[in-house]
Design a protein around this motif. Structure first.
Motif, short mmCIF file in Angstrom:
data_model
loop_
_atom_site.label_atom_id
_atom_site.label_comp_id
_atom_site.label_asym_id
_atom_site.label_seq_id
_atom_site.Cartn_x
_atom_site.Cartn_y
_atom_site.Cartn_z
N PHE A 138 -46.99 11.42 -2.78
CA PHE A 138 -46.54 11.09 -1.43
C PHE A 138 -47.03 12.13 -0.43
O PHE A 138 -47.51 11.79 0.65
N CYS A 139 -46.89 13.40 -0.80
CA CYS A 139 -47.32 14.49 0.10
C CYS A 139 -48.81 14.38 0.40
O CYS A 139 -49.23 14.51 1.56
N ARG A 140 -49.61 14.16 -0.61
CA ARG A 140 -51.06 14.06 -0.41
C ARG A 140 -51.41 12.89 0.51
O ARG A 140 -52.24 13.02 1.40
N LYS A 141 -50.76 11.76 0.32
CA LYS A 141 -51.03 10.58 1.14
C LYS A 141 -50.60 10.75 2.59
O LYS A 141 -51.12 10.08 3.47
N ASN A 142 -49.63 11.66 2.82
CA ASN A 142 -49.09 11.82 4.17
C ASN A 142 -49.38 13.17 4.80
O ASN A 142 -48.78 13.54 5.81
N GLY A 143 -50.32 13.92 4.21
CA GLY A 143 -50.75 15.18 4.78
C GLY A 143 -49.73 16.30 4.72
O GLY A 143 -49.75 17.20 5.57
N LEU A 144 -48.85 16.27 3.73
CA LEU A 144 -47.85 17.32 3.57
C LEU A 144 -48.33 18.32 2.52
O LEU A 144 -49.02 17.94 1.57
N PRO A 145 -47.95 19.59 2.63
CA PRO A 145 -48.33 20.56 1.60
C PRO A 145 -47.74 20.16 0.25
O PRO A 145 -46.62 19.64 0.18
N VAL A 146 -48.47 20.41 -0.82
CA VAL A 146 -48.02 20.03 -2.16
C VAL A 146 -47.58 21.23 -2.99
O VAL A 146 -47.20 21.08 -4.15
N SER A 147 -47.62 22.42 -2.41
CA SER A 147 -47.25 23.62 -3.17
C SER A 147 -45.74 23.72 -3.31
O SER A 147 -44.98 23.13 -2.55
N GLY A 148 -45.32 24.49 -4.30
CA GLY A 148 -43.90 24.76 -4.51
C GLY A 148 -43.32 23.93 -5.63
O GLY A 148 -43.99 23.09 -6.24
N GLY A 149 -42.07 24.17 -5.89
CA GLY A 149 -41.35 23.46 -6.94
C GLY A 149 -40.85 22.11 -6.45
O GLY A 149 -40.95 21.77 -5.27
#
Length: 191
Positions: free
Chosen positions: A29-40
């Protein structure tokens, strides 16, 4: 039974929080919406909920910590602030605890929370953590909901199989609300 909604940007954050999603679904979801994917998983879920509420991107936490260096690790040396598990530390603990030593999650948390205490105290704490684990006194972190569910399932159903536990877990995670084991979840085995 309410079906778990697909995770998309039109979902409201309250509904999102009511259902269980795998970390890989959150990252996708993050990748598709331009959100950072790092973290837990918990951090990523918070970022998604914020995005669903506001339409804005919450930045990822930054700031790489650097480990404080001590020249020699001894039993009387103090645990450094911002402790980082290193090969030097692993070698020290293996020498004093034994070859079976590993940096389990509970011990890592103890080390990070007890800067200033001695490594001798850390060795004692490690032994206590292992004892607590044997007695089932350890707490499983929130992001490990599956592990918690399976442990609680078997505590309440000693004669059941892992296959039955997983079937109940798969049923539970499709429901809105919490993902803790409840005896009502056994309804999944009747279908």
């Amino acid at each position: 039974m309410i079906e778990r909604p697909s995770l998309d940007k039109h979902l409201d954050s309250r509904t999102f929080r009511d259902f269980y999603y795998l970390k890989e679904e959150l990252v996708d979801f993050c990748r598709k919406n331009g959100l950072p994917v790092s973290g837990g998983k918990i951090e990523i879920a918070e970022r998604i909920a914020y995005f669903l509420d506001t339409g804005k991107v919450m930045p990822a936490k930054t700031g790489k910590r650097t480990a404080a260096e001590i020249s020699e690790i001894t039993e009387d040396a103090k645990i450094e602030a911002d402790f980082v598990c290193s090969e030097r530390h692993r070698a020290f603990f293996k020498e004093h605890i034994g070859k079976a030593f590993s940096f389990n999650v509970a011990f890592q948390k103890w080390l990070k929370a007890n800067a200033g205490k001695t490594y001798r105290e850390a060795i004692t704490a490690y032994d206590q953590i292992l004892e607590d684990k044997k007695k089932g006194k350890t707490v499983i972190d929130k992001q490990f909901e599956y592990n918690t569910y399976i442990r609680d399932f078997f505590a309440n159903n000693p004669g059941k199989t892992l296959e039955e536990a997983i079937k109940c877990w798969n049923y539970k995670k499709r429901l809105p609300g919490h993902n803790h084991y409840e005896p009502l979840d056994l309804a999944a085995l009747e279908s």
